[in-house]
Enzyme design. Structure first.
Site, PDB file in Angstrom:
ATOM      1  CB  VAL A  18      -0.950  -0.001   1.214  1.00 13.41           C
ATOM      2  CG1 VAL A  18      -1.753   1.291   1.261  1.00 13.41           C
ATOM      3  CG2 VAL A  18      -1.878  -1.201   1.160  1.00 13.41           C
ATOM      4  N   GLY A  19       1.890   1.277   0.849  1.00 16.27           N
ATOM      5  CA  GLY A  19       2.745   2.456   0.938  1.00 16.27           C
ATOM      6  C   GLY A  19       3.405   2.797  -0.389  1.00 16.27           C
ATOM      7  CB  THR A  20       4.995   0.698  -3.002  1.00 15.97           C
ATOM      8  OG1 THR A  20       5.957   0.137  -2.112  1.00 15.97           O
ATOM      9  CG2 THR A  20       5.634   0.907  -4.361  1.00 15.97           C
ATOM     10  NE  ARG A  50      13.512  -6.135   5.552  1.00 14.78           N
ATOM     11  CZ  ARG A  50      13.328  -7.120   4.678  1.00 14.78           C
ATOM     12  NH1 ARG A  50      14.321  -7.930   4.376  1.00 14.78           N
ATOM     13  NH2 ARG A  50      12.147  -7.268   4.091  1.00 14.78           N
ATOM     14  CE  LYS A 108      -7.818  -5.425   8.512  1.00 13.84           C
ATOM     15  NZ  LYS A 108      -6.757  -4.793   7.729  1.00 13.84           N
ATOM     16  CB  ILE A 139     -15.991   0.402  -0.756  1.00 11.90           C
ATOM     17  CG1 ILE A 139     -15.701  -0.833  -1.595  1.00 11.90           C
ATOM     18  CG2 ILE A 139     -17.474   0.733  -0.787  1.00 11.90           C
ATOM     19  CD1 ILE A 139     -16.331  -2.097  -1.063  1.00 11.90           C
ATOM     20  CD  GLU A 193      -1.377 -11.215   3.946  1.00 11.06           C
ATOM     21  OE1 GLU A 193      -0.159 -11.519   3.856  1.00 11.06           O
ATOM     22  OE2 GLU A 193      -1.859 -10.161   3.510  1.00 11.06           O
ATOM     23  CE  LYS A 208     -11.210  -5.146   6.845  1.00  7.04           C
ATOM     24  NZ  LYS A 208     -11.102  -5.957   5.607  1.00  7.04           N
TER      25      LYS A 208
END
Length: 438
Positions: A18-20, A50, A108, A139, A193, A208
């Site tokens: 997400v950060g990228t 890192r 969350k 959304i 995952e 959530k």
């Protein structure tokens, strides 16, 4: 450059998937974002675990492993957090808010446990706390609940808020596969995952649900107050049984405004996460794959449904950027976003008191009087039967019962009593039923 045109400086905590994407969008849409905000939006630093890990497209000179130092820098206006976890993330965000820096988070789990602390810190300094990306990815859901529907009375929120479990259940429904086989496919395609526990055991959805209930009912609800069941016990036979009834199985987050019950007058909140059979005619039944959807019912607005990508780097980054534009604009013009609304302070009613319906599958001896004896147990617990299906198999039979709505505790006691009957060989499955009455 005028005072209003000073850049809004952003500290980014986390630079994974997400950060990228956040870095990419900030770079590619820099001019448009500046026009929307009224000032340039610039990255002041990016905290990572890192710093020497290759990150294509991410300026290496912005990377730091000192997240605590980054959030306290004087040149940082907004902290965006996409690391996840409770500690030390909670401490970093509290530090930022207490210093008057606005916070945008997708966390969350943190919000479901410590939203009160974060809002209190934000209120003390006038900082903003936004978290659209914490539920249902791209959304637009939380902001409509917090702002667009602030003048309405929401009575129920029911939705599919975990893409991994929805993919697994959709695959089981479409192919007839068992749970393990569908999970393997989800892992192969990157939807699950390496450790899928948070998803398949319902922890992610429970967090959530706590956030949704808190906003919808103006009451603080924590993840620990949410009744939680995962999908690991759902079998191919359960899915086939649902299909035979014209239903499908979904992991649902259900938040309801209910009567308090007992000696306490007024209303309460019931919040639960569990797999349930729903009619194929229900709007949520057609939500397949890794998509999310949330069905909202309110007094004035009626029924609304929010649908779209519930996870993934780009969709989640889209929600984060929407929040970032809002808080940055507030800092430019001197405004403030919505505060916590927990004035109702409704009690959270336990699952035992919640009105639910069950689909019960039994293996029983195929002889006269069995159905009557089972029905008698239901009558003893004041649980009404809506439908019965019985199929003989030599000396045994399969008995399927669907109930009308009753307190969950009564339904559970009924099942326990039936399981002890001498002619009941096995309680094959017990699943809640949601949606229209049969």
């Amino acid at each position: 450059m005028t005072e209003a045109a000073k850049p809004i400086r952003v500290a980014l905590l986390g630079c994974g998937t997400v950060g990228t994407q956040i870095v990419r969008l900030l770079t590619e849409q820099a001019d448009d974002l500046a026009a929307r905000v009224g000032a340039p939006v610039e990255l002041a630093g990016i905290a990572v675990r890192r710093a020497n890990k290759p990150r294509p497209g991410v300026p290496a000179e912005l990377l730091t492993t000192d997240a605590a130092g980054l959030v306290t820098r004087d040149d940082v206006d907004v902290v965006v957090e996409v690391i996840g976890g409770i500690e030390p993330t909670r401490d970093w965000l509290l530090t930022a808010l207490k210093a008057g820096k606005s916070v945008v988070t997708a966390n969350k789990a943190l919000l479901a446990e410590h939203a009160g602390d974060l809002f209190a810190a934000a209120d003390a300094t006038g900082a903003d706390l936004y978290f659209e990306a914490a539920v249902a990815g791209a959304i637009p859901l939380l902001r409509p609940l917090r702002e667009s529907m602030a003048g309405d009375r929401i009575t129920r929120v029911m939705g599919i808020v975990n893409g991994t479990t929805n993919f697994i259940l959709s695959a089981m429904d479409e192919t007839g596969a068992g749970y393990a086989e569908a999970l393997d496919e989800a892992s192969r395609l990157g939807y699950a995952e390496a450790d899928p526990t948070a998803d398949v055991e319902g922890y992610d959805a429970a967090s959530k649900a706590a956030i949704l209930a808190s906003i919808a009912f103006h009451t603080r609800v924590t993840a620990g107050q949410v009744h939680r069941e995962g999908i690991t016990g759902v079998t191919a036979a359960d899915v086939a049984a649902a299909r035979a009834l014209g239903r499908t199985i979904k992991l649902l987050a259900i938040c309801e405004r209910v009567e308090a019950g007992g000696d306490r007058p007024g209303e309460a909140v019931a919040v639960r996460v569990h797999p349930a059979m729903i009619p194929r005619s229900h709007p949520l039944a057609g939500v397949n794959g890794a998509f999310n959807a949330v069905f909202v019912e309110a007094d004035a607005a009626g029924q609304l449904m929010f649908y779209g990508q519930g996870a993934g780097g780009a969709p989640t980054a889209s929600a984060v950027l929407g929040d970032l534009v809002a808080v940055a604009r507030n800092r430019v013009v001197g405004g403030r976003g919505p505060r916590e609304s927990a004035y109702a302070d409704l009690p959270v009613r336990p699952i035992a008191q919640a009105a639910t319906r069950y689909h019960i599958s039994l293996d029983v001896a195929d002889r006269a009087g069995v159905l009557a004896a089972v029905a008698a147990v239901f009558a003893q617990h004041e649980v009404s039967i809506a439908a019965v299906r019985q199929e003989g198999r030599s000396s045994d039979a399969s008995l399927v019962i669907v109930t009308h709505s009753a307190p969950d505790a009564a339904l559970r006691s009924t099942v326990d009593k039936i399981a002890g009957l001498p002619f009941v060989h096995d309680v094959v499955s017990v699943m809640r039923v949601e949606g229209e009455e049969l």
